[in-house]
Write an enzyme that holds these catalytic residues in place. Structure first.
Site, PDB file in Angstrom:
ATOM      1  N   LYS A  21      13.108 -24.978 -85.139  1.00 35.77           N
ATOM      2  CA  LYS A  21      11.979 -25.834 -86.010  1.00 35.77           C
ATOM      3  C   LYS A  21      11.056 -25.313 -86.394  1.00 35.77           C
ATOM      4  O   LYS A  21      10.740 -24.102 -86.049  1.00 35.77           O
ATOM      5  CB  LYS A  21      11.599 -27.153 -84.666  1.00 35.77           C
ATOM      6  N   HIS A  64       4.538 -26.131 -87.074  1.00 30.96           N
ATOM      7  CA  HIS A  64       3.624 -27.004 -87.790  1.00 30.96           C
ATOM      8  C   HIS A  64       2.468 -26.878 -87.632  1.00 30.96           C
ATOM      9  O   HIS A  64       1.947 -25.971 -86.545  1.00 30.96           O
ATOM     10  CB  HIS A  64       4.602 -28.354 -87.563  1.00 30.96           C
ATOM     11  N   HIS A 116       0.430 -27.190 -84.025  1.00 29.99           N
ATOM     12  CA  HIS A 116       0.906 -26.036 -82.899  1.00 29.99           C
ATOM     13  C   HIS A 116      -0.449 -25.088 -83.867  1.00 29.99           C
ATOM     14  O   HIS A 116      -0.808 -24.562 -82.623  1.00 29.99           O
ATOM     15  CB  HIS A 116       2.590 -25.129 -83.353  1.00 29.99           C
TER      16      HIS A 116
HETATM   17  N1  ARG Z   1       7.330 -27.634 -77.757  1.00 38.76           N
HETATM   18  C1  ARG Z   1       6.563 -29.117 -77.618  1.00 38.76           C
HETATM   19  C2  ARG Z   1       6.682 -29.222 -79.137  1.00 38.76           C
HETATM   20  O1  ARG Z   1       6.267 -28.388 -80.374  1.00 38.76           O
HETATM   21  C3  ARG Z   1       5.777 -28.648 -76.862  1.00 38.76           C
HETATM   22  C4  ARG Z   1       5.535 -28.525 -75.871  1.00 38.76           C
HETATM   23  C5  ARG Z   1       4.024 -28.988 -74.747  1.00 38.76           C
HETATM   24  N2  ARG Z   1       4.124 -29.207 -73.186  1.00 38.76           N
HETATM   25  C6  ARG Z   1       5.227 -29.909 -72.702  1.00 38.76           C
HETATM   26  N3  ARG Z   1       5.193 -29.052 -71.272  1.00 38.76           N
HETATM   27  N4  ARG Z   1       5.352 -30.792 -72.934  1.00 38.76           N
HETATM   28  O2  ARG Z   1       6.323 -30.628 -79.569  1.00 38.76           O
END
Ligand code: ARG
Length: 567
Positions: free
Chosen positions: A130, A133, A136
């Site tokens: 994905k 963005h 991040h």
């Molecule tokens: N990968 C997730 C996203 O991009 C964020 C992860 C955040 N951390 C977690 N432990 N849920 O939306």
């Protein structure tokens, strides 16, 4: 002797109140109202509401305060003025002792001693396949700052990157890859955008032909069941992706202690956690056959009807796993505000599982960034953003070529400048606010930009290197009595207090703002206080500038910038 004035004075003052035995809450109340002001005649003022003063102590004894503060040799005398419900207490500083104290015990040189506490900071955490963005990017920048700050304050910090590599999107990516059929070379060189293109293509194709969605689901089920073909493709995508991400992190100067994956917590790896949820009586099955957990009266799904896990389930398992493995005292999750509900649910469930450490989890949320795109268009990958910043720095130099380094040749410097522009543009904003990014202002050498921080640092560095004088070993404060010098000393003295506030509020903007004020004071001092041909005075000034540079260097490093010596 105390290292910053505010601490020094307020601590001593509180001690005195404590001797008068006010209640603890009185003292806390008073402490939170302490608001020191300074003026160039070495007077600092503390304004306290009179009623809180009398509530704290009936016998606020000026003479006691005076004597006690004088014993530390920093305050010469204390005066009190009462007006309109407020009491202003002025501390007249001992100029010499104050300047010596601040410059010779520069707080920016001394990280705090170990607290024997471990904190996990989980940040960046992009998803494979994905797009990575702007959320991040913010997570990465702010998370790195929070980690740096905790290290400074004596915590043992573990930097975690938790990558999203599990879910139906993998099926879609593979469907898309079949349609696009990119070359191996393309995939290995630009994995993130290639996989993303595949994802988009599959989504578009599935709109016309919904059967493709079933194919995607099947592929994901194959993954869940461990079918070799699909597993090896998935592994390949991951490998390429992580390689590209590592390059980006290294440009940002960020190193993670641990990469962990959502797939580490797929259903068959967390059977014990599912049992725990079940045996604690939290789990039930809903009409659609999903397993749900009750969170504050709301049903939250944790398993799909086919038994596959969800984002939340994997987070429950990951938190428990990390506590078992690392025994953290505190864990922070960096993710944008839209995920707040998710984290509330997570913490709630862990609490209902009677895990006392669930109290020590915190979601550090932040707002959105608007307007960050490259010339290529709206969908942006971190690397493209960094490339764009890098190119802009080179362009800027062509427009005003009065710098010492040729950025076309010195690509590392161009890169560091670009990263500084982006990082500082982010950290100047309050974390929870949305903001609009603007390339023009971010790259400018004036204003509150990363480029200005770098420029000021380089100027201080070259002042030192180009001077025939050496900076004074022993401070002679009487040679530093000009307003510009005194103001700079005051700014330096604020460093520790500002960091504490940044730490208490987990707010980088406090430190950023401070660094720009420091740059202003440095700038004024550089205009007013010449070093060459100034003999002994020049040596003292060099010392002052060197101490200021150390503070600036420390502050920039904490923000996540790599201070340059030349640009
Ligand atoms: N990968 C997730 C996203 O991009 C964020 C992860 C955040 N951390 C977690 N432990 N849920 O939306």
């Amino acid at each position: 002797m105390a290292s910053t004035l505010k601490h020094h004075v307020s601590r001593r003052l509180l001690e005195l109140f404590v001797q008068g035995r006010p209640s603890t809450s009185d003292v806390v109340k008073l402490a939170s109202k302490v608001n020191l002001r300074k003026s160039a005649d070495f007077k600092i003022g503390l304004s306290v509401p009179t009623d809180s003063l009398s509530a704290c102590s009936n016998n606020f004894n000026l003479e006691n305060v005076q004597n006690s503060l004088k014993a530390d040799n920093i305050v010469n005398s204390v005066s009190v003025i009462k007006h309109q419900g407020k009491t202003d207490i002025f501390f007249h500083l001992h100029h010499e002792n104050f300047v010596r104290e601040i410059l010779e015990n520069n707080a920016a040189k001394k990280p705090l001693p170990s607290r024997g506490k471990r904190v996990i900071v989980e940040f960046s955490s992009p998803n494979i396949a994905k797009p990575i963005h702007m959320g991040h990017l913010r997570s990465t920048i702010i998370g790195n700052f929070i980690a740096n700050l905790h290290e400074w304050f004596g915590y043992e910090v573990l930097r975690f990157n938790y990558l999203g590599d599990w879910g139906t999107q993998f099926g879609l990516v593979k469907v898309g890859m079949k349609i696009l059929n990119p070359s191996q070379e393309e995939l290995s060189q630009k994995p993130l955008s290639t996989l993303y293109q595949a994802y988009i293509t599959a989504n578009a194709a599935a709109e016309k032909d919904p059967a493709l969605l079933d194919d995607a689901r099947k592929i994901f089920m194959n993954l869940e069941c461990g079918k070799q073909d699909d597993i090896s493709d998935w592994k390949l995508y991951k490998e390429y992706t992580i390689a590209e991400l590592m390059k980006t992190y290294s440009r940002l100067g960020i190193v993670f202690d641990k990469y962990s994956w959502e797939s580490d917590y797929k259903a068959d790896s967390i059977v014990h956690i599912l049992k725990l949820l079940d045996s604690s009586g939290l789990m039930a099955t809903d009409k659609e056959g999903r397993s749900i957990v009750n969170v504050a009266g709301k049903e939250v799904p944790v398993l799909k009807s086919d038994g596959s896990t969800l984002y939340l389930t994997r987070d429950i398992a990951a938190a428990i796993d990390r506590q078992e493995k690392y025994r953290f005292d505190m864990m922070y999750y960096l993710a944008d505000t839209s995920q707040h509900r998710h984290f509330i649910n997570l913490f709630h469930i862990l609490k209902d599982l009677n895990l006392p450490w669930s109290e020590n989890l915190k979601h550090i949320r932040f707002g959105r960034v608007r307007g960050m795109s490259t010339r290529q268009g709206q969908v942006v990958f971190l690397n493209d953003i960094l490339n764009e910043a890098h190119q802009l720095m080179i362009k800027q130099q062509k427009e005003s070529p009065n710098t010492k380094v040729d950025l076309l040749e010195d690509l590392t410097t161009a890169d560091i400048l670009g990263v500084s522009a982006i990082v500082a543009a982010d950290l100047i904003h309050k974390r929870q606010k949305d903001y609009t990014f603007n390339w023009e202002s971010a790259r400018s050498i004036t204003g509150n930009t990363g480029v200005r921080l770098q420029y000021t640092h380089c100027r201080l560095k070259s002042l030192h290197e180009n001077s025939p004088l050496a900076s004074a070993h022993i401070c002679e404060p009487l040679l530093l009595s000009e307003t510009a010098a005194v103001n700079l000393v005051f700014e330096i003295s604020r460093f520790e207090e500002v960091l504490e506030r940044s730490f208490d509020e987990l707010e980088a903007s406090k430190l950023s703002e401070y660094l720009f004020t420091l740059c202003d004071a440095i700038n004024k001092a550089m205009i007013a206080l010449h070093v060459s041909n100034a003999g002994k005075v020049g040596e003292q000034r060099l010392r002052l500038f060197e101490e200021a540079r150390i503070v600036l260097h420390r502050g920039m490093t904490l923000l996540g910038l790599s201070p340059l010596n030349r640009m």
